[in-house]
Design a protein around this motif. Sequence first.
Motif, PDB file in Angstrom:
ATOM      1  N   GLY A  18      37.181  30.040  41.838  1.00 26.36           N
ATOM      2  CA  GLY A  18      36.210  30.877  41.126  1.00 26.36           C
ATOM      3  C   GLY A  18      35.747  32.095  41.929  1.00 26.36           C
ATOM      4  O   GLY A  18      34.910  32.856  41.456  1.00 26.36           O
ATOM      5  N   ARG A  19      36.274  32.240  43.148  1.00 26.43           N
ATOM      6  CA  ARG A  19      35.891  33.431  43.922  1.00 26.43           C
ATOM      7  C   ARG A  19      37.138  34.021  44.576  1.00 26.43           C
ATOM      8  O   ARG A  19      37.802  33.361  45.364  1.00 26.43           O
ATOM      9  CB  ARG A  19      34.861  33.071  44.980  1.00 26.43           C
ATOM     10  CG  ARG A  19      34.216  34.332  45.545  1.00 26.43           C
ATOM     11  CD  ARG A  19      33.560  34.076  46.854  1.00 26.43           C
ATOM     12  NE  ARG A  19      32.214  33.531  46.726  1.00 26.43           N
ATOM     13  CZ  ARG A  19      31.557  33.001  47.740  1.00 26.43           C
ATOM     14  NH1 ARG A  19      32.135  32.900  48.927  1.00 26.43           N
ATOM     15  NH2 ARG A  19      30.346  32.547  47.577  1.00 26.43           N
ATOM     16  N   TYR A  20      37.432  35.254  44.210  1.00 29.00           N
ATOM     17  CA  TYR A  20      38.667  35.878  44.668  1.00 29.00           C
ATOM     18  C   TYR A  20      38.344  37.241  45.285  1.00 29.00           C
ATOM     19  O   TYR A  20      37.229  37.729  45.174  1.00 29.00           O
ATOM     20  CB  TYR A  20      39.648  36.024  43.488  1.00 29.00           C
ATOM     21  CG  TYR A  20      39.792  34.714  42.745  1.00 29.00           C
ATOM     22  CD1 TYR A  20      40.509  33.678  43.318  1.00 29.00           C
ATOM     23  CD2 TYR A  20      39.133  34.500  41.531  1.00 29.00           C
ATOM     24  CE1 TYR A  20      40.586  32.443  42.690  1.00 29.00           C
ATOM     25  CE2 TYR A  20      39.206  33.267  40.898  1.00 29.00           C
ATOM     26  CZ  TYR A  20      39.929  32.242  41.480  1.00 29.00           C
ATOM     27  OH  TYR A  20      39.987  31.023  40.863  1.00 29.00           O
ATOM     28  N   TYR A  66      38.642  40.140  37.932  1.00 29.85           N
ATOM     29  CA  TYR A  66      38.408  41.040  36.787  1.00 29.85           C
ATOM     30  C   TYR A  66      36.992  40.873  36.253  1.00 29.85           C
ATOM     31  O   TYR A  66      36.468  39.768  36.212  1.00 29.85           O
ATOM     32  CB  TYR A  66      39.413  40.737  35.671  1.00 29.85           C
ATOM     33  CG  TYR A  66      40.783  41.291  35.941  1.00 29.85           C
ATOM     34  CD1 TYR A  66      41.598  40.727  36.914  1.00 29.85           C
ATOM     35  CD2 TYR A  66      41.267  42.388  35.240  1.00 29.85           C
ATOM     36  CE1 TYR A  66      42.849  41.241  37.178  1.00 29.85           C
ATOM     37  CE2 TYR A  66      42.525  42.910  35.493  1.00 29.85           C
ATOM     38  CZ  TYR A  66      43.313  42.327  36.462  1.00 29.85           C
ATOM     39  OH  TYR A  66      44.548  42.844  36.726  1.00 29.85           O
ATOM     40  N   GLN A  67      36.439  41.982  35.866  1.00 27.81           N
ATOM     41  CA  GLN A  67      35.128  41.921  35.202  1.00 27.81           C
ATOM     42  C   GLN A  67      35.184  42.620  33.851  1.00 27.81           C
ATOM     43  O   GLN A  67      35.924  43.595  33.671  1.00 27.81           O
ATOM     44  CB  GLN A  67      34.062  42.612  36.064  1.00 27.81           C
ATOM     45  CG  GLN A  67      33.534  41.747  37.184  1.00 27.81           C
ATOM     46  CD  GLN A  67      32.348  42.368  37.898  1.00 27.81           C
ATOM     47  OE1 GLN A  67      32.104  43.572  37.808  1.00 27.81           O
ATOM     48  NE2 GLN A  67      31.602  41.556  38.619  1.00 27.81           N
ATOM     49  N   ILE A  68      34.376  42.101  32.947  1.00 24.19           N
ATOM     50  CA  ILE A  68      34.119  42.786  31.682  1.00 24.19           C
ATOM     51  C   ILE A  68      32.715  43.348  31.852  1.00 24.19           C
ATOM     52  O   ILE A  68      31.793  42.605  32.191  1.00 24.19           O
ATOM     53  CB  ILE A  68      34.123  41.784  30.515  1.00 24.19           C
ATOM     54  CG1 ILE A  68      35.475  41.090  30.407  1.00 24.19           C
ATOM     55  CG2 ILE A  68      33.724  42.466  29.209  1.00 24.19           C
ATOM     56  CD1 ILE A  68      35.426  39.805  29.591  1.00 24.19           C
ATOM     57  N   ALA A  82      28.046  30.982  38.025  1.00 20.81           N
ATOM     58  CA  ALA A  82      27.617  32.124  37.207  1.00 20.81           C
ATOM     59  C   ALA A  82      28.814  32.734  36.485  1.00 20.81           C
ATOM     60  O   ALA A  82      29.790  33.121  37.106  1.00 20.81           O
ATOM     61  CB  ALA A  82      26.950  33.170  38.086  1.00 20.81           C
ATOM     62  N   VAL A  83      28.742  32.767  35.154  1.00 22.94           N
ATOM     63  CA  VAL A  83      29.823  33.376  34.367  1.00 22.94           C
ATOM     64  C   VAL A  83      29.547  34.872  34.220  1.00 22.94           C
ATOM     65  O   VAL A  83      30.454  35.687  34.199  1.00 22.94           O
ATOM     66  CB  VAL A  83      29.877  32.787  32.941  1.00 22.94           C
ATOM     67  CG1 VAL A  83      31.129  33.256  32.226  1.00 22.94           C
ATOM     68  CG2 VAL A  83      29.789  31.296  32.947  1.00 22.94           C
ATOM     69  N   ALA A  84      28.292  35.204  34.073  1.00 17.59           N
ATOM     70  CA  ALA A  84      27.939  36.602  33.825  1.00 17.59           C
ATOM     71  C   ALA A  84      26.564  36.882  34.418  1.00 17.59           C
ATOM     72  O   ALA A  84      25.731  35.975  34.550  1.00 17.59           O
ATOM     73  CB  ALA A  84      27.913  36.872  32.330  1.00 17.59           C
TER      74      ALA A  84
END
Length: 417
Positions: free
Chosen positions: A119-121, A125-127, A279-281
Amino acid sequence: MEIKAIRGFNDILPDEIGKWHFVEDTVRKVFEGFGFSELRIPILERTELFSRGIGEATDIVEKEMYTFTDKGGNSLTLRPEATASLARAYLEHQMYNFDPVAKVYFIGPMFRYERPQKGRYRQFYQIDAEVFGVSNPMVDAEVIVMLIQFLKKVGLEKLELQINSLGCRACRPAYREKLRAFFEKKSFQLCADCQRRLLSNPLRIFDCKVETCKEAIADAPQVTDSLCEECQKHFAKVKEYLGDSKLAYTLNPAMVRGLDYYTRTAFEVVSYDLGAQNAVAGGGRYDNLSQEIGNLDTPGIGFAIGMERLISLLPPGKTFVQYPRVFIAALGEETQRDAYRLLTQLHLEGIWAELDYEGKSLKSQMRRAGKLKAPYVLILGGDELKRGKAVLRDMEGKNQEEIPLADLLKTLKEKIS
Ligand code: AMP
């Protein structure tokens, strides 16, 4: 030596891409329905955009940026987030001259030199969605409604919306001092990083994951107890509007977000199905950002959704993988040419067809068609071909029929598309 991808940088393979397309299509549908337009920003920006925008004393700017000097001697940085770039674009192109209110969105990769884990790279990518030019709390609620609507549309469940208010230039300095005084008394409990944060930016101590720091944070003064009257009113209105939209939320006074530009409303959506990186967003209001990076004092609010985390939460069962509609099994060299012609005709019609390029046996071609999960196989060859016919085999129903070669394309299109 075999060359491999860089640590923390991922390939997105064809069997996963369907999920990405589904998410991106849903972004466009939902966001455009809320009046947002896409604004594409470059990957590289001048370093000062982020150091001034995000804040010098943040983890992102202090430790995580991919910064280098180009051949012209300019310090450039791979964007670690999109808000500062979108704000720069809004100002640079004077979008406010057309309409002071601009609603924009963006989808793309960000770069942060973090310790890679699930989950951490380092490239992720973000929206992103941002509204510039409105200070009314109505718009705070509106963007949160859009975020939740989008997450629902992609099928996410078990989510929690957390909100907080971080105050403004008028009330934050006093709160910062209160925090400093509080943590100074507990400084023996703080890690080396937080000792430093105590001097530079005590709010950042809230982001620390070290156990002894988390204990110190537990009874720290809450920002919502130090809000000025204007900030209190703004926060009360946001909650009222969220209520009008029937959105459930929880108050999280310890959520300060990792970027310095936030003012007033801050929010996060967390998932109970994610591990440590839950956290998703996240997002919030940033009323001073445009002044930090440009020459206009205009408010803004927005959020970013992590695509990898979002995709890992998509409900199972829904298949996003695409398969060829038909596999053309041609027997004999002569027939391969007919197969090629048919293949390209189908492609020109937008129908995904596959054939065998190697001149293999029918058995081996049927095996490949099965592996590719093509629902139909068209067999060109044998006695049928001599009679001017091809055989269309329905792989699921396991039955087959003969089709005259003369109207092969037409019949095939009717049957398989
Ligand atoms: P931020 O820009 O730090 O507020 O992050 C917004 C969202 O981006 C987070 O809620 C995550 O879903 C996602 N995100 C942030 N950093 C990373 C990362 N290093 N790898 C994957 N996703 C991330």
